[in-house]
Scaffold this active site. Structure first.
Site, short mmCIF file in Angstrom:
data_model
loop_
_atom_site.label_atom_id
_atom_site.label_comp_id
_atom_site.label_asym_id
_atom_site.label_seq_id
_atom_site.Cartn_x
_atom_site.Cartn_y
_atom_site.Cartn_z
N GLY A 273 -15.05 3.00 4.25
CA GLY A 273 -13.51 3.34 3.69
C GLY A 273 -13.11 2.85 2.36
N GLN A 274 -13.77 2.82 1.66
CA GLN A 274 -13.60 2.37 0.22
C GLN A 274 -13.27 3.57 -0.17
OE1 GLN A 274 -16.53 -0.45 -1.50
NE2 GLN A 274 -14.58 -1.30 -3.31
N HIS B 41 -7.34 -6.10 1.85
CA HIS B 41 -5.59 -5.10 2.82
C HIS B 41 -5.18 -6.32 3.72
CE1 HIS B 41 -6.88 -0.78 2.29
NE2 HIS B 41 -7.82 -1.50 2.32
N HIS C 15 -10.17 -4.99 -3.28
CA HIS C 15 -8.52 -5.86 -2.68
C HIS C 15 -8.96 -5.64 -1.62
CE1 HIS C 15 -9.74 -1.24 -2.31
NE2 HIS C 15 -9.25 -1.44 -1.40
N ASP D 139 1.28 -1.15 -0.18
CA ASP D 139 -0.27 0.44 0.06
C ASP D 139 0.83 1.44 0.13
OD1 ASP D 139 -2.86 0.67 0.84
OD2 ASP D 139 -1.55 2.44 0.92
N ILE D 140 0.66 1.84 -1.15
CA ILE D 140 1.51 3.19 -1.11
C ILE D 140 0.95 4.04 0.46
CG2 ILE D 140 -0.43 5.08 -1.90
CD1 ILE D 140 1.64 6.03 -4.40
N ASN E 6 -12.43 -3.51 2.97
CA ASN E 6 -13.72 -2.17 2.54
C ASN E 6 -14.50 -2.34 1.89
OD1 ASN E 6 -12.33 -1.11 5.23
ND2 ASN E 6 -10.56 0.34 3.69
#
Ligand code: 5GP
Ligand code: ZN
Length: 117
Positions: free
Chosen positions: A96-97, A105, A103, A35-36, A90
């Site tokens: 929070g999506q 997390h 995806h 994750d960035i 999410n």
């Protein structure tokens, strides 16, 4: 709900190699990348190569790919030597999506609280 690549989808672009990512694992059906904006020492996103807007849509439209995402989450945890970790999907803006390509997390490497925020 689709299965077809979406031209404006960030994660479809990562799958296609048009946007760089720190890829940690790749299979025929999935890509896993860091994750960035990591929220834990390990924060990896596992995505199906096919585009569905969330986890439930993926499970309905491409159940094998949904299973593959979960299997890859475990593989990521194994590679990072995590005994405990959290898988989060999410679903919906209120949860929070922000990216509308399913995806998981995979979060670990620190203690975690329950209930989540
Ligand atoms: P969501 O909020 O939809 O559950 O998760 C989307 C995640 O994608 C966020 O944790 C966000 O930091 C991450 N993200 C957004 N843009 C990029 C990007 O360009 N590269 C990577 N590696 N992660 C991204
Ligand atoms: Zn997509």
């Amino acid at each position: 709900m689709t299965g077809e690549p979406q031209p404006d989808c960030l994660f479809c672009k990562i799958v296609e190699g048009h946007i760089p990512a720190t890829i940690v694992r790749e299979t025929d059906t999935t890509v896993a990348f860091r994750d960035i904006n990591p929220q834990a020492p390990t924060h990896v996103l596992v995505i199906p190569k096919v585009h569905y807007e969330n986890a439930a849509a993926l499970a309905a439209g491409a159940p094998q790919a949904a299973a593959d995402v979960l299997q890859e989450a475990q593989a990521v945890a194994d590679e990072d030597k995590l005994d405990s970790y959290r898988i989060v999907f999410n679903t919906g803006a209120g949860a929070g999506q922000t990216v509308w390509h399913a995806h998981a997390h995979v979060l670990g490497g620190r203690g975690m609280e329950w209930p989540p925020g």
